[in-house]
Design a protein around this motif. Sequence first.
Motif, PDB file in Angstrom:
ATOM      1  N   PHE A   1       0.837  -1.199   0.000  1.00 59.11           N
ATOM      2  CA  PHE A   1       0.000   0.000   0.000  1.00 59.11           C
ATOM      3  C   PHE A   1       0.874   1.252   0.000  1.00 59.11           C
ATOM      4  N   GLY A   2       1.892   1.257   0.854  1.00 62.52           N
ATOM      5  CA  GLY A   2       2.808   2.391   0.897  1.00 62.52           C
ATOM      6  C   GLY A   2       3.608   2.541  -0.379  1.00 62.52           C
ATOM      7  N   VAL A   3       4.004   1.418  -0.965  1.00 66.72           N
ATOM      8  CA  VAL A   3       4.755   1.448  -2.232  1.00 66.72           C
ATOM      9  C   VAL A   3       3.888   2.071  -3.324  1.00 66.72           C
ATOM     10  N   TYR A   4       2.606   1.722  -3.338  1.00 71.71           N
ATOM     11  CA  TYR A   4       1.705   2.312  -4.337  1.00 71.71           C
ATOM     12  C   TYR A   4       1.692   3.837  -4.199  1.00 71.71           C
ATOM     13  N   LEU A   5       1.599   4.319  -2.980  1.00 70.94           N
ATOM     14  CA  LEU A   5       1.504   5.759  -2.755  1.00 70.94           C
ATOM     15  C   LEU A   5       2.814   6.482  -3.071  1.00 70.94           C
ATOM     16  N   LEU A   6       3.938   5.842  -2.805  1.00 69.63           N
ATOM     17  CA  LEU A   6       5.236   6.484  -2.973  1.00 69.63           C
ATOM     18  C   LEU A   6       5.808   6.413  -4.382  1.00 69.63           C
ATOM     19  N   HIS A   7       5.565   5.346  -5.111  1.00 66.86           N
ATOM     20  CA  HIS A   7       6.357   5.017  -6.303  1.00 66.86           C
ATOM     21  C   HIS A   7       6.405   6.081  -7.402  1.00 66.86           C
ATOM     22  N   PRO A   8       5.366   6.907  -7.645  1.00 67.44           N
ATOM     23  CA  PRO A   8       5.511   7.905  -8.714  1.00 67.44           C
ATOM     24  C   PRO A   8       6.676   8.873  -8.504  1.00 67.44           C
ATOM     25  N   ILE A   9       6.960   9.231  -7.251  1.00 65.48           N
ATOM     26  CA  ILE A   9       8.080  10.137  -6.985  1.00 65.48           C
ATOM     27  C   ILE A   9       9.394   9.471  -7.366  1.00 65.48           C
ATOM     28  N   ILE A  10       9.552   8.218  -7.006  1.00 63.23           N
ATOM     29  CA  ILE A  10      10.776   7.479  -7.323  1.00 63.23           C
ATOM     30  C   ILE A  10      10.882   7.263  -8.827  1.00 63.23           C
ATOM     31  N   ARG A  11       9.770   6.904  -9.451  1.00 64.43           N
ATOM     32  CA  ARG A  11       9.755   6.708 -10.908  1.00 64.43           C
ATOM     33  C   ARG A  11      10.164   7.976 -11.634  1.00 64.43           C
ATOM     34  N   ASN A  12       9.612   9.098 -11.230  1.00 69.53           N
ATOM     35  CA  ASN A  12       9.928  10.379 -11.881  1.00 69.53           C
ATOM     36  C   ASN A  12      11.402  10.739 -11.737  1.00 69.53           C
ATOM     37  N   PHE A  13      11.984  10.377 -10.603  1.00 62.63           N
ATOM     38  CA  PHE A  13      13.414  10.634 -10.410  1.00 62.63           C
ATOM     39  C   PHE A  13      14.230   9.892 -11.467  1.00 62.63           C
ATOM     40  N   PHE A  14      13.922   8.630 -11.694  1.00 64.17           N
ATOM     41  CA  PHE A  14      14.681   7.848 -12.669  1.00 64.17           C
ATOM     42  C   PHE A  14      14.370   8.271 -14.103  1.00 64.17           C
ATOM     43  N   PHE A  15      13.168   8.799 -14.336  1.00 61.78           N
ATOM     44  CA  PHE A  15      12.829   9.303 -15.668  1.00 61.78           C
ATOM     45  C   PHE A  15      13.758  10.458 -16.076  1.00 61.78           C
ATOM     46  N   GLN A  16      14.313  11.151 -15.099  1.00 60.52           N
ATOM     47  CA  GLN A  16      15.224  12.260 -15.410  1.00 60.52           C
ATOM     48  C   GLN A  16      16.538  11.775 -16.015  1.00 60.52           C
ATOM     49  N   TYR A  17      16.896  10.529 -15.725  1.00 59.73           N
ATOM     50  CA  TYR A  17      18.202  10.015 -16.133  1.00 59.73           C
ATOM     51  C   TYR A  17      18.126   8.839 -17.105  1.00 59.73           C
ATOM     52  N   ILE A  18      16.949   8.236 -17.218  1.00 57.58           N
ATOM     53  CA  ILE A  18      16.790   7.081 -18.111  1.00 57.58           C
ATOM     54  C   ILE A  18      15.726   7.396 -19.145  1.00 57.58           C
ATOM     55  N   ASP A  19      16.088   7.365 -20.403  1.00 60.98           N
ATOM     56  CA  ASP A  19      15.163   7.656 -21.496  1.00 60.98           C
ATOM     57  C   ASP A  19      14.494   6.362 -21.940  1.00 60.98           C
ATOM     58  N   ILE A  20      13.238   6.178 -21.527  1.00 66.15           N
ATOM     59  CA  ILE A  20      12.572   4.921 -21.866  1.00 66.15           C
ATOM     60  C   ILE A  20      12.132   4.859 -23.329  1.00 66.15           C
ATOM     61  N   GLN A  21      12.250   5.974 -24.054  1.00 63.65           N
ATOM     62  CA  GLN A  21      11.951   5.944 -25.485  1.00 63.65           C
ATOM     63  C   GLN A  21      13.095   5.278 -26.253  1.00 63.65           C
ATOM     64  N   SER A  22      14.245   5.185 -25.641  1.00 59.68           N
ATOM     65  CA  SER A  22      15.385   4.506 -26.256  1.00 59.68           C
ATOM     66  C   SER A  22      15.558   3.131 -25.612  1.00 59.68           C
ATOM     67  N   TYR A  23      15.727   2.119 -26.440  1.00 60.04           N
ATOM     68  CA  TYR A  23      15.866   0.752 -25.925  1.00 60.04           C
ATOM     69  C   TYR A  23      14.758   0.439 -24.926  1.00 60.04           C
ATOM     70  N   THR A  24      13.532   0.698 -25.348  1.00 65.20           N
ATOM     71  CA  THR A  24      12.376   0.623 -24.455  1.00 65.20           C
ATOM     72  C   THR A  24      12.272  -0.706 -23.726  1.00 65.20           C
ATOM     73  N   PHE A  25      12.559  -1.794 -24.420  1.00 68.07           N
ATOM     74  CA  PHE A  25      12.429  -3.118 -23.807  1.00 68.07           C
ATOM     75  C   PHE A  25      13.261  -3.220 -22.532  1.00 68.07           C
ATOM     76  N   PHE A  26      14.442  -2.645 -22.535  1.00 66.26           N
ATOM     77  CA  PHE A  26      15.341  -2.736 -21.388  1.00 66.26           C
ATOM     78  C   PHE A  26      15.122  -1.611 -20.390  1.00 66.26           C
ATOM     79  N   THR A  27      14.896  -0.408 -20.892  1.00 65.41           N
ATOM     80  CA  THR A  27      14.815   0.745 -19.989  1.00 65.41           C
ATOM     81  C   THR A  27      13.553   0.722 -19.128  1.00 65.41           C
TER      82      THR A  27
END
Length: 340
Positions: A284-310
């Motif tokens: 339950f806590g992970v659900y509430l927290l995860h967008p902040i953590i996801r957004n942090f990694f979006f700053q450094y990992i481009d999921i449009q490139s090598y999408t399968f892996f990223t």
Amino acid sequence: RQIMKRIVYFDYLRIIAIFAVVFLHATAPTLYNFNSDYHSWMVGNIFDSLVRWCVPVFIMVSGALLLNTNREEKLTTFFKKRAAKVVLPFIIWSLIYYFYRQMRNEDLLSIKDFTKDFLNNDVYFHLWFMYMILGLYLVTPIFRAFVQKSKAEIIRYFLMLWFLLSFLPIFNHFTSLDMPNYAKAVGQYVGFFVLGYYLNTYGVNKRLRYVLYGLSIFGFLFTIVGTYFATLINGGQFDSIFYDYYRPNVILEAVGVYLFFQQMAKHKHPQPHKWLIRLSNATFGVYLLHPIIRNFFFQYIDIQSYTFFTVWLVTVLTVIISFTVIIIIRRIPILGKVFS
């Protein structure tokens, strides 16, 4: 006081479902570039289609637990428990995400704006789940009485009606018809609630289980192919008609996943490992927290490139850090109750 035996497969379902939620949210940005990056879009479509069951499974587990006829408690007791576990974290996390959103957008803080956004479910995208689950809690005593006093045949009729009505939005989408959305009368998410209770209480025989496995695989494939053609017909603009949780293909996905883990748990040790319980309780806590953590990694990992892996990389990193943070928070007496 009656002590309920822990149902192990609920723990498995919660953990795999929260991973699927993070995976779905990591994939989401790829779904809007059909014309500009078809390969990335297709990978995203496949990934997203394979985890559409995540939220329905969470609701099914809640229904199986909360509608359990062995639970006898007063209305006041029931709502006090729900308020302590959900309402306070909901308000706190809404405030956190309001501050977070305003800081990212460099906007001013306003009590009036927060109140308006909170009442309109506009604070942050994933918090819609909290409004939905609170609504389900409000009708839980009613549906608990319904399943207690109904034969399995009546519950099956309710579920069949609910399933058939899930086709209506699709017919309306692809035809000139505009049939009323009768599903709202039955309850889009209440159906998952009752479905989880039914499958946990009555189960299905081996033959039907394998039929449902086959239909579940069909549901996965149909979601992928149907979304591709719907988007193609829409001129490359993403069409999410088959992504909605209340769609027959997604319902079949959820049933297959639920039954698979239910059956798998029968061959496991009846007493779950303490780490399994710890992870399950943290979801339950992970659900509430995860967008902040996801957004942090979006700053450094481009999921449009090598999408399968990223996408996998962002998901795994987000899940690990989110679980770590929430497990630590849960060990702090006051913070554990407020945040998770």
